[in-house]
Design a protein around this motif. Structure first.
Motif, PDB file in Angstrom:
ATOM      1  N   THR A 173       0.825  -1.207   0.000  1.00 50.90           N
ATOM      2  CA  THR A 173       0.000   0.000   0.000  1.00 50.90           C
ATOM      3  C   THR A 173       0.855   1.251   0.000  1.00 50.90           C
ATOM      4  O   THR A 173       1.979   1.262   0.512  1.00 50.90           O
ATOM      5  CB  THR A 173      -0.925   0.022   1.236  1.00 50.90           C
ATOM      6  N   ASP A 174       0.302   2.323  -0.569  1.00 47.56           N
ATOM      7  CA  ASP A 174       0.972   3.626  -0.539  1.00 47.56           C
ATOM      8  C   ASP A 174       0.521   4.443   0.668  1.00 47.56           C
ATOM      9  O   ASP A 174       1.240   5.317   1.137  1.00 47.56           O
ATOM     10  CB  ASP A 174       0.670   4.402  -1.829  1.00 47.56           C
ATOM     11  N   GLY A 175      -0.680   4.151   1.149  1.00 51.68           N
ATOM     12  CA  GLY A 175      -1.199   4.826   2.328  1.00 51.68           C
ATOM     13  C   GLY A 175      -2.070   3.874   3.123  1.00 51.68           C
ATOM     14  O   GLY A 175      -2.757   3.028   2.543  1.00 51.68           O
ATOM     15  N   LEU A 195       1.809   7.670   2.681  1.00 54.84           N
ATOM     16  CA  LEU A 195       1.351   8.975   2.228  1.00 54.84           C
ATOM     17  C   LEU A 195       0.336   9.598   3.173  1.00 54.84           C
ATOM     18  O   LEU A 195       0.135  10.813   3.162  1.00 54.84           O
ATOM     19  CB  LEU A 195       0.736   8.851   0.822  1.00 54.84           C
ATOM     20  N   TRP A 196      -0.296   8.790   4.004  1.00 51.40           N
ATOM     21  CA  TRP A 196      -1.347   9.310   4.889  1.00 51.40           C
ATOM     22  C   TRP A 196      -0.836   9.628   6.293  1.00 51.40           C
ATOM     23  O   TRP A 196      -1.620  10.032   7.157  1.00 51.40           O
ATOM     24  CB  TRP A 196      -2.497   8.310   4.988  1.00 51.40           C
ATOM     25  N   GLU A 237      -7.597  15.170  -0.711  1.00 48.73           N
ATOM     26  CA  GLU A 237      -6.164  15.107  -0.948  1.00 48.73           C
ATOM     27  C   GLU A 237      -5.621  13.680  -0.897  1.00 48.73           C
ATOM     28  O   GLU A 237      -4.531  13.420  -1.408  1.00 48.73           O
ATOM     29  CB  GLU A 237      -5.400  15.972   0.077  1.00 48.73           C
ATOM     30  N   ASN A 240      -4.544  11.869  -4.230  1.00 50.11           N
ATOM     31  CA  ASN A 240      -3.260  12.112  -4.863  1.00 50.11           C
ATOM     32  C   ASN A 240      -2.298  10.970  -4.544  1.00 50.11           C
ATOM     33  O   ASN A 240      -1.806  10.844  -3.429  1.00 50.11           O
ATOM     34  CB  ASN A 240      -2.662  13.437  -4.369  1.00 50.11           C
ATOM     35  N   GLY A 241      -2.032  10.140  -5.524  1.00 51.52           N
ATOM     36  CA  GLY A 241      -1.138   9.002  -5.350  1.00 51.52           C
ATOM     37  C   GLY A 241      -1.830   7.735  -4.904  1.00 51.52           C
ATOM     38  O   GLY A 241      -1.228   6.668  -4.932  1.00 51.52           O
ATOM     39  N   THR A 242      -3.089   7.824  -4.471  1.00 53.94           N
ATOM     40  CA  THR A 242      -3.796   6.625  -4.004  1.00 53.94           C
ATOM     41  C   THR A 242      -5.233   6.619  -4.535  1.00 53.94           C
ATOM     42  O   THR A 242      -6.187   6.682  -3.750  1.00 53.94           O
ATOM     43  CB  THR A 242      -3.817   6.560  -2.463  1.00 53.94           C
ATOM     44  N   ARG A 264      -3.669   2.801  -2.744  1.00 55.91           N
ATOM     45  CA  ARG A 264      -2.468   2.641  -3.566  1.00 55.91           C
ATOM     46  C   ARG A 264      -2.752   3.110  -4.977  1.00 55.91           C
ATOM     47  O   ARG A 264      -3.899   3.390  -5.341  1.00 55.91           O
ATOM     48  CB  ARG A 264      -1.958   1.199  -3.528  1.00 55.91           C
ATOM     49  N   ASP A 265      -1.690   3.169  -5.777  1.00 56.20           N
ATOM     50  CA  ASP A 265      -1.857   3.700  -7.128  1.00 56.20           C
ATOM     51  C   ASP A 265      -2.195   2.621  -8.143  1.00 56.20           C
ATOM     52  O   ASP A 265      -2.381   2.919  -9.323  1.00 56.20           O
ATOM     53  CB  ASP A 265      -0.590   4.448  -7.564  1.00 56.20           C
ATOM     54  N   THR A 266      -2.268   1.362  -7.705  1.00 54.22           N
ATOM     55  CA  THR A 266      -2.697   0.273  -8.580  1.00 54.22           C
ATOM     56  C   THR A 266      -4.000  -0.309  -8.029  1.00 54.22           C
ATOM     57  O   THR A 266      -4.350  -0.095  -6.873  1.00 54.22           O
ATOM     58  CB  THR A 266      -1.627  -0.826  -8.651  1.00 54.22           C
TER      59      THR A 266
END
Length: 382
Positions: A173-175, A195-196, A237, A240-242, A264-266
């Motif tokens: 995960t990105d966030g 990111l979070w 916000e 952005n990216g997720t 996440r971005d996928t």
């Protein structure tokens, strides 16, 4: 003499049968020459490599296929090693990017091909997609790791932090964040990573219209791979990216304790949500247990403090009544603790000894002053 077939199969028919067999078996088959140039493959391999028809692979190398350069170099290295050593290499577990962009785990075996003189002239390879098996094993390992972490975490913060770290590693995960409702009618980002992380501590009023409200109220998971289109998104916000977002409720004994969100971005798949929900269920049970334990600890501490205060109060009352022994009870208690430590007592035993020392003269409280303070000898009745 061997019996001759009455209807001999033509060479062309034999090749058609061989091709049919190769295209029917579930493995992905390929063969290459001494320079690792493809000489052929079956349909399953062609599909993974994005080749149509399979014959179009002839003359290509791994560098012409949709693998990453590092993957192509690794494949060629194994090819050359198998041929140089004239020895098969079996069950090589390796990741690979497919033609459709999907990442897969493969179980590959390669054996050398010899000509009629026994000279190595190429390799024959076969692999099986074991992505589902790898994911199951990783899920089981992660759930065991999470379970161990939940058993050893000493605080709510440590418990949630360990869960977030495990989910980040497993689902890439990105966030990620844990959002919980408060008694003030708001939801608060209690902990977050990636990111979070900057969102920790932020609060949103529960007005029944946010995504977190939706998950808390329905007790059902949420999944959207284009969350920017959902008007219920309270904080734009995070997109952005997720852009892919999923959330699962943490419910224990019919109480909604919070929501575990990942982004996440996928794309996030339903299998990801299924695993996330399993982790959320384990976490909810652990949080519930931790809450009960914390309540018991606080209740025990309050009871202990009240007990100690009562004993101290009795000791002071005794000293106020008998001014000649002011401070005596507390001095006895202190000397008792010092002596007990020298004798090897510790912990609860020391606490019990101190309480006993505080109470050692408590019987005087029930004796009338006329007897306790009488300057002369006592009578038989006294």
């Amino acid at each position: 003499m061997p019996r001759q077939p009455t209807n001999p199969i033509s060479h062309q028919r034999a090749e058609e049968m061989l091709r049919l067999v190769l295209d029917t078996i579930p493995q992905h088959i390929f063969w290459k020459d001494r320079e690792s140039v493809y000489l052929g493959c079956n349909r399953n391999f062609a599909r993974v490599a994005g080749i149509d028809p399979p014959e179009a692979i002839v003359g290509r190398t791994d560098f012409d296929l949709p693998w990453r350069r590092g993957e192509a170099e690794f494949f060629r290295t194994v090819d050359q090693r198998v041929m140089a050593n004239d020895r098969a290499e079996l069950h090589i577990i390796e990741p690979q990017r497919q033609a459709d962009g999907r990442h897969a785990w493969l179980d590959t075996s390669k054996v050398p091909i010899h000509d009629e003189n026994g000279t190595v002239v190429g390799i024959l390879g076969a692999f099986e997609d074991i992505t589902a098996r790898i994911h199951r094993e990783r899920e089981q390992e992660t759930l065991l790791t999470v379970a161990r972490a939940l058993r050893t975490a000493s605080t709510r913060t440590a418990l949630v932090d360990e869960v977030l770290k495990q989910v980040v590693d497993l689902l890439d995960t990105d966030g990620i964040c844990f959002v919980s409702p408060t008694v003030d009618g708001v939801v608060r980002v209690e902990q977050a990573l990636g990111l979070w992380a900057p969102l920790v501590g932020t609060m949103v009023a529960r007005e029944g219209g946010s995504l977190t409200d939706h998950v808390l109220d329905t007790r059902r998971p949420y999944l959207n791979n284009d969350v920017g289109t959902d008007e219920r998104l309270a904080r734009s916000e995070i997109v952005n990216g997720t852009p892919a977002l999923a959330g699962v409720p943490l419910v224990a004994e019919d109480e909604a304790l919070g929501v575990l969100w990942i982004g996440r971005d996928t794309s996030i798949g339903r299998d990801d949500v299924r695993l996330l929900r399993a982790i959320a269920d384990m976490t909810a049970s652990a949080l519930r247990r931790e809450g009960l334990h914390d309540h018991l600890r606080r209740s025990h501490a309050l009871l202990r403090d009240a007990y100690e205060s009562t004993l101290e109060g009795w000791a002071r009352a005794l000293e106020l009544r008998d001014g000649e022994t002011e401070g005596h009870t507390r001095r006895v208690a202190e000397f008792t603790v010092q002596l007990a430590r020298r004798m090897g007592f510790a912990g609860d035993d020391l606490a019990d000894l101190r309480r006993g020392a505080l109470l050692h003269d408590i019987g005087k409280m029930a004796i009338p002053d006329a007897i306790l303070r009488k300057p002369g000898p006592l009578t038989q009745d006294e």
